[in-house]
Design an enzyme around this catalytic site. Structure first.
Site, PDB file in Angstrom:
ATOM      1  N   HIS A   1      -5.857  20.332  -2.017  1.00 13.01           N
ATOM      2  CA  HIS A   1      -5.519  18.967  -2.377  1.00 13.01           C
ATOM      3  C   HIS A   1      -6.183  17.952  -1.435  1.00 13.01           C
ATOM      4  O   HIS A   1      -6.771  16.966  -1.882  1.00 13.01           O
ATOM      5  CB  HIS A   1      -3.985  18.814  -2.383  1.00 13.01           C
ATOM      6  CG  HIS A   1      -3.542  17.467  -2.845  1.00 13.01           C
ATOM      7  ND1 HIS A   1      -2.571  16.743  -2.211  1.00 13.01           N
ATOM      8  CD2 HIS A   1      -3.951  16.706  -3.879  1.00 13.01           C
ATOM      9  CE1 HIS A   1      -2.406  15.591  -2.840  1.00 13.01           C
ATOM     10  NE2 HIS A   1      -3.220  15.545  -3.857  1.00 13.01           N
TER      11      HIS A   1
ATOM     12  N   GLU B   1      -5.306   5.176 -10.191  1.00 17.42           N
ATOM     13  CA  GLU B   1      -5.294   5.734  -8.831  1.00 17.42           C
ATOM     14  C   GLU B   1      -4.999   4.687  -7.758  1.00 17.42           C
ATOM     15  O   GLU B   1      -4.152   4.990  -6.899  1.00 17.42           O
ATOM     16  CB  GLU B   1      -6.625   6.448  -8.557  1.00 17.42           C
ATOM     17  CG  GLU B   1      -6.592   7.180  -7.224  1.00 17.42           C
ATOM     18  CD  GLU B   1      -7.839   7.992  -6.940  1.00 17.42           C
ATOM     19  OE1 GLU B   1      -8.833   7.875  -7.666  1.00 17.42           O
ATOM     20  OE2 GLU B   1      -7.778   8.756  -5.956  1.00 17.42           O
TER      21      GLU B   1
HETATM   22 CU1  CUO Z   1      -3.547  13.823  -4.965  1.00 18.39          CU
HETATM   23 CU2  CUO Z   1      -1.237  11.625  -5.510  1.00 18.39          CU
HETATM   24  O1  CUO Z   1      -1.921  12.961  -4.222  1.00 18.39           O
HETATM   25  O2  CUO Z   1      -3.221  12.045  -5.726  1.00 18.39           O
END
Ligand code: CUO
Length: 660
Positions: free
Chosen positions: A210, A342
């Site tokens: 991630h 985003e």
């Molecule tokens: Cu990867 Cu919210 O953490 O975009």
């Protein structure tokens, strides 16, 4: 004679190119070694650079003529930079600005000597968190460091990947000079049902994927255009959410609920994690009502922004900052919306659509101290390294995923013609046993501890349970009318909900997990397409440990030999987590193979070149996303009538995943 000279010259050139890789690897290792201590004097070259290199004097090694370096030096000399030994969060605007100044410096270096010397200098003069972030991003994106393997972040900044209890034991081991290997437990107790899936949210490989995903695709990115970045934001996080739900169902939990600004955050979270500098990560009790966060955002504004985005979806267009409209009722709409939600620098109207996702991370991270009364540091949600530990992460992403689903659901369902590839008929698929198990994994903690040069190192490690699966493979039996290149996509989706009610195709499709996608040749007649789990284009193998990287690079430099590392990407779902856990009695999943024409390929060599191997969730570095179809095709759109799905190039069957 002349040829001998030419060969000798060529040999020297080859060897120096390869030892160059070893030298670069050694240098990056050393720059990341114990970043909160000074560079040891044994790292002669870097130590010297940190002390004597004056970045301003080497502007001729910068492709921008020294603009970036002079800017950062001005900030440094005017004492405007964040102190050392202080927490760093990318979501803090000023801290991010500083880290990006260093990224700018490093990405403008024209040779590695300047790159490493500037890095060494600023490592000693800037905040360590900013430095680590900037160096990782620069190595990821610089042409000078293509062959460098980034050390696993969980061994460079272990504080962000393990719990305080383990770190405390490591300190005690160091103080008493007793080597130790400590068990890392998942946070919480069995009284907390959410803990059943903590192995997923707290998996160090998942956290590593991630954080690297966000380094490959930074929201602040202003360099060369990254292909379908907004859509990838949707897709990578949609897959995280779908996978989390599959893990929940494997553990007799319902799919995660989306977040609502008007409802309390049902599940609290006690991180049991500390900053190296900055104290404990804040704790959030159950049923915390959302509060405005001073200096960050009002909940009212978040609802307003959500409503503007959903209006855009309902209208089928967004309004750009200059007043023009961009239609989104098409395949490209998801890319536009991903950027807006985003939000990234690609959003065309931040003033109007705000930064729903990034602000939500900050709001969630600050709910324990929204008015800064207790001087708490940022919460786990404010770091990509730690965010998935908190169940609120998945609630937030389910919330955004649902908004994006509204858009996808507005698009017309695929027609039979769009799904049909009449050249291929899949007659059968054999899948070997699908089974998962837990195993212990060990990693090194020595970088969590400070050192001084004349004190012996003590070995400190931690070990943690992690999910893995037996390697599996499948054979796709396909009859082709003529020779062709084909696109193969393999999906898996839970068959039942938490009440064991079978999900129909339209209900289940949003939960599909992409297991693999690849390109191959078929020939006229019967074909068997063989594929192994280890070849999956969504997953990466275990990272090479930091100690191993140090050992190998040092040995190669000392011997003047090649470094035998395959510098694959750090962005990629962990291979171990390719399958959801399943259940002891066997959990039913739909296993779906869809074959379409090779014309879906965005590169013409995909049958022989995997372009960095993990393109499924991470795209192709610096290139086009390899599949021209929308990510998630053909499950990304509604399926109101499953009869259109009866095409010979689509094959579905039930498989079971056993957990042993
Ligand atoms: Cu990867 Cu919210 O953490 O975009």
């Amino acid at each position: 004679m002349q040829w001998a000279v030419v060969v000798a010259v060529l040999l020297v050139a080859t060897v120096s190119a390869d030892t160059d890789v070893a030298h670069k690897q050694q240098s990056i290792n050393r720059l990341l070694y114990k970043v909160t201590s000074h560079i040891p004097s044994t790292f002669t070259h870097l130590k010297e650079a940190a002390e004597t290199w004056n970045p301003r004097e080497h502007a001729d090694h910068c492709s921008d003529g020294g603009t970036a370096v002079n800017h950062l030096m001005d900030e440094l000399e005017h004492h405007r930079l964040l102190e050392q030994h202080h927490w760093f969060s990318l979501f803090n605007e000023r801290q991010r600005e500083e880290a990006l100044m260093l990224v700018d410096v490093l990405l403008h270096c024209t040779d590695f000597e300047a790159f490493e010397s500037n890095a060494a200098y600023f490592r000693e003069h800037m905040n360590e968190g900013e430095f680590v972030y900037a160096l990782y991003v620069a190595v990821t994106h610089s042409d000078l460091t293509h062959d460098v393997v980034l050390p696993p972040l969980y061994e460079v900044t272990p504080h962000l990947f393990t719990n305080s209890e383990v770190i405390d034991k490591a300190y005690a081991a160091k103080m008493t000079n007793t080597p130790g290997n400590f068990k890392m437990e998942f946070t919480g107790t069995k009284k907390n049902a959410e803990q059943r899936v903590a192995y997923f949210g707290e998996d160090i490989g998942l956290n590593s994927h991630h954080v690297h995903w966000h380094m490959d695709f930074p929201f602040w990115w202003h360099g060369d255009k990254i292909d379908r970045k907004g859509e990838l934001f949707f897709w990578a996080h949609h897959q995280l959410t779908a996978r989390y739900d599959a893990e929940r169902l494997s553990n007799y939990l319902p799919p995660v609920d989306p977040l609502y600004w008007d409802h309390p955050i049902r599940d609290g979270f006690a991180p049991h994690t500390s900053y190296k500098y900055g104290g404990e990560f804040p704790f959030r009790p159950d049923n915390k009502a959302f509060e405005d966060v001073d200096g960050v955002a009002h909940i009212r504004d978040m609802k307003e922004i959500e409503s503007r985005i959903r209006d855009a979806i309902a209208h089928g267009y967004i309004i750009n900052a200059d007043g023009s409209h961009t239609d989104i009722d098409n395949d490209h709409g998801i890319d536009v919306l991903g950027d807006i939600i985003e939000s990234s620098t690609y959003s065309t109207n931040v003033a109007y659509y705000g930064a729903l996702h990034n602000q939500a991370h900050r709001i969630l991270g600050a709910q324990s101290d929204p008015h800064h009364k207790f001087n708490m540091p940022p919460g786990v949600m404010e770091h990509f390294e730690t965010a998935t530990r908190d169940p609120a992460f998945f609630r937030l992403h389910k919330y955004m995923d649902n908004i994006l689903k509204e858009h996808k659901d507005k698009l017309p369902p695929y027609t039979r013609e769009e799904l049909l590839y009449s050249n291929v008929e899949i007659t059968d698929v054999d899948v070997t046993e699908l089974s998962t198990f837990f195993e212990e994994f060990e990693f090194d903690l020595s970088n969590a501890l400070d050192s001084t040069e004349n004190v012996e190192e003590v070995s400190v490690k931690t070990h943690v349970s992690r999910l893995n699966h037996k390697p599996f493979s499948f054979n796709i039996h396909a009859k082709a009318e003529h020779d062709d290149t084909v696109t193969v996509r393999i999906y898996l989706a839970p068959k039942y909900d938490e009440n064991h009610i079978a999900l129909n195709l339209d209900e289940g499709r949003w939960g599909v997990i992409l297991l693999d996608t690849f390109w191959t040749e078929v020939h006229e007649g019967n074909n068997v397409i063989k594929r192994k789990s280890s070849e999956s284009s969504v997953a990466i193998p275990d990272r090479v440990s930091f100690l191993q990287l140090i050992h190998d690079a040092d040995a190669a430099v000392a011997a003047g030999t090649e470094l035998e590392h395959h510098a694959d990407r750090s962005c990629g779902h962990p291979q171990r987590l390719l399958l959801p856990k399943g259940t002891e009695e066997g959990m039913d999943f739909w296993f779906n193979v869809v074959i379409t024409s090779g014309e879906d390929a965005a590169h013409d060599d995909l049958t022989v070149n995997d372009h960095g191997s993990t393109h499924g969730y991470c795209g192709v570095h610096g290139g086009k996303y390899p599949d021209k179809r929308p990510m998630g095709f053909p499950f990304d759109r509604r399926i109101p009538d499953k009869r259109v799905w009866v095409v010979p190039n689509n094959h579905g069957q039930i498989v079971q995943i056993f957990h042993h």
